[in-house]
Design a protein around this motif. Sequence first.
Motif, PDB file in Angstrom:
ATOM      1  N   PHE A  22       0.817  -1.215   0.000  1.00  0.00           N
ATOM      2  CA  PHE A  22       0.000   0.000   0.000  1.00  0.00           C
ATOM      3  C   PHE A  22       0.851   1.267   0.000  1.00  0.00           C
ATOM      4  CE2 PHE A  22      -2.662  -3.116   2.298  1.00  0.00           C
ATOM      5  CZ  PHE A  22      -3.730  -3.141   1.423  1.00  0.00           C
ATOM      6  N   ARG A  23       0.287   2.345  -0.561  1.00  0.00           N
ATOM      7  CA  ARG A  23       0.878   3.659  -0.355  1.00  0.00           C
ATOM      8  C   ARG A  23       0.422   4.116   1.021  1.00  0.00           C
ATOM      9  NH1 ARG A  23      -0.894   8.459  -4.056  1.00  0.00           N
ATOM     10  NH2 ARG A  23      -2.657   8.432  -2.653  1.00  0.00           N
ATOM     11  N   ALA A  56       5.328   4.054  -5.178  1.00  0.00           N
ATOM     12  CA  ALA A  56       5.991   3.480  -6.343  1.00  0.00           C
ATOM     13  C   ALA A  56       5.100   2.411  -6.966  1.00  0.00           C
ATOM     14  CB  ALA A  56       7.325   2.864  -5.930  1.00  0.00           C
ATOM     15  N   ALA A  57       5.407   2.031  -8.195  1.00  0.00           N
ATOM     16  CA  ALA A  57       4.640   0.970  -8.865  1.00  0.00           C
ATOM     17  C   ALA A  57       4.724  -0.332  -8.071  1.00  0.00           C
ATOM     18  CB  ALA A  57       5.162   0.774 -10.277  1.00  0.00           C
ATOM     19  N   ALA A  58       5.876  -0.600  -7.486  1.00  0.00           N
ATOM     20  CA  ALA A  58       6.061  -1.760  -6.604  1.00  0.00           C
ATOM     21  C   ALA A  58       6.401  -1.196  -5.221  1.00  0.00           C
ATOM     22  CB  ALA A  58       7.161  -2.662  -7.122  1.00  0.00           C
ATOM     23  N   PRO A  59       5.390  -0.813  -4.437  1.00  0.00           N
ATOM     24  CA  PRO A  59       5.662  -0.139  -3.168  1.00  0.00           C
ATOM     25  C   PRO A  59       6.391  -1.019  -2.163  1.00  0.00           C
ATOM     26  CG  PRO A  59       3.288  -0.432  -3.490  1.00  0.00           C
ATOM     27  CD  PRO A  59       3.974  -1.005  -4.678  1.00  0.00           C
ATOM     28  N   ARG A  60       7.265  -0.376  -1.398  1.00  0.00           N
ATOM     29  CA  ARG A  60       7.900  -0.991  -0.240  1.00  0.00           C
ATOM     30  C   ARG A  60       8.357   0.160   0.649  1.00  0.00           C
ATOM     31  NH1 ARG A  60      10.850  -5.835   1.679  1.00  0.00           N
ATOM     32  NH2 ARG A  60      12.234  -5.067   3.303  1.00  0.00           N
ATOM     33  N   GLY A  90      -5.178  -9.420  10.088  1.00  0.00           N
ATOM     34  CA  GLY A  90      -6.392 -10.136   9.740  1.00  0.00           C
ATOM     35  C   GLY A  90      -7.511  -9.278   9.187  1.00  0.00           C
ATOM     36  N   ASP A  91      -7.339  -7.943   9.154  1.00  0.00           N
ATOM     37  CA  ASP A  91      -8.410  -7.140   8.563  1.00  0.00           C
ATOM     38  C   ASP A  91      -8.331  -7.244   7.041  1.00  0.00           C
ATOM     39  OD1 ASP A  91      -6.533  -5.216   7.670  1.00  0.00           O
ATOM     40  OD2 ASP A  91      -7.107  -3.716   9.157  1.00  0.00           O
ATOM     41  N   ASP A  92      -9.294  -6.635   6.356  1.00  0.00           N
ATOM     42  CA  ASP A  92      -9.397  -6.768   4.902  1.00  0.00           C
ATOM     43  C   ASP A  92      -8.124  -6.309   4.194  1.00  0.00           C
ATOM     44  OD1 ASP A  92     -10.899  -7.265   2.399  1.00  0.00           O
ATOM     45  OD2 ASP A  92     -10.766  -5.077   2.199  1.00  0.00           O
ATOM     46  N   LYS A  93      -7.588  -5.160   4.579  1.00  0.00           N
ATOM     47  CA  LYS A  93      -6.373  -4.650   3.936  1.00  0.00           C
ATOM     48  C   LYS A  93      -5.198  -5.593   4.169  1.00  0.00           C
ATOM     49  CE  LYS A  93      -7.183   0.292   3.687  1.00  0.00           C
ATOM     50  NZ  LYS A  93      -6.653   1.602   4.056  1.00  0.00           N
ATOM     51  N   CYS A  94      -5.059  -6.067   5.374  1.00  0.00           N
ATOM     52  CA  CYS A  94      -3.985  -7.013   5.707  1.00  0.00           C
ATOM     53  C   CYS A  94      -4.065  -8.235   4.802  1.00  0.00           C
ATOM     54  CB  CYS A  94      -4.098  -7.425   7.171  1.00  0.00           C
ATOM     55  SG  CYS A  94      -3.151  -8.892   7.642  1.00  0.00           S
ATOM     56  N   ASN A  95      -5.224  -8.831   4.721  1.00  0.00           N
ATOM     57  CA  ASN A  95      -5.360 -10.065   3.944  1.00  0.00           C
ATOM     58  C   ASN A  95      -5.231  -9.834   2.444  1.00  0.00           C
ATOM     59  OD1 ASN A  95      -5.431 -11.906   6.053  1.00  0.00           O
ATOM     60  ND2 ASN A  95      -7.608 -11.580   6.392  1.00  0.00           N
ATOM     61  N   ARG A  96      -5.620  -8.655   1.943  1.00  0.00           N
ATOM     62  CA  ARG A  96      -5.389  -8.339   0.526  1.00  0.00           C
ATOM     63  C   ARG A  96      -3.897  -8.238   0.235  1.00  0.00           C
ATOM     64  NH1 ARG A  96      -7.749  -3.206  -1.098  1.00  0.00           N
ATOM     65  NH2 ARG A  96      -8.211  -2.783   1.061  1.00  0.00           N
ATOM     66  N   ALA A  97      -3.163  -7.596   1.128  1.00  0.00           N
ATOM     67  CA  ALA A  97      -1.712  -7.477   0.946  1.00  0.00           C
ATOM     68  C   ALA A  97      -1.046  -8.848   1.046  1.00  0.00           C
ATOM     69  CB  ALA A  97      -1.131  -6.525   1.989  1.00  0.00           C
TER      70      ALA A  97
END
Length: 108
Positions: A22-23, A56-60, A90-97
Motif C-alpha cells: 500500500f501507499r 511506487a509501482a512496486a511499493p515498499r 487479519g483485517d481486509d487490507k492485511c489479507n489483501r496485501a
Amino acid sequence: MPSRATPDDSPCTACGACCAHFRVSFYWAEAEHNGLPAELVEPLTPTYSCMAGTNAAAPRCAALSGTVGKAVACTVYPQRTSPCRELQPGDDKCNRARAKHGLPPIAA
C-alpha cells in the motif's frame, strides 16, 4: 502500514506484506509530529505526504527491514503514522496485501 517491530506473538513480525503493498499517505504534519526522519517521508501534495518508497509501482516502505513473509520489522515503529496504526492483523487490507505476496489470510 504497517508489519512492524511488534510483540513476538504478532503475525506482523513474520509478514510485512502491507508495508510492501500500500501507499502509506497521511496529513503532512503527522510526520513532523511523530518525529519521523525527513528521509523517510515524501511529499504527495501540499496537504499530504507518504512514507518513502510507498508511492511506487512496486511499493515498499523505506522503514521496513527484512524479508516479506519471513521476518520483518519497522525501523520507526514508535513513530509510525496513523495508516500504519489503523491496519490490524487479519483485517481486509492485511489479507489483501498477504494475498498479493502469496501468503495465506489471517483470521481476524
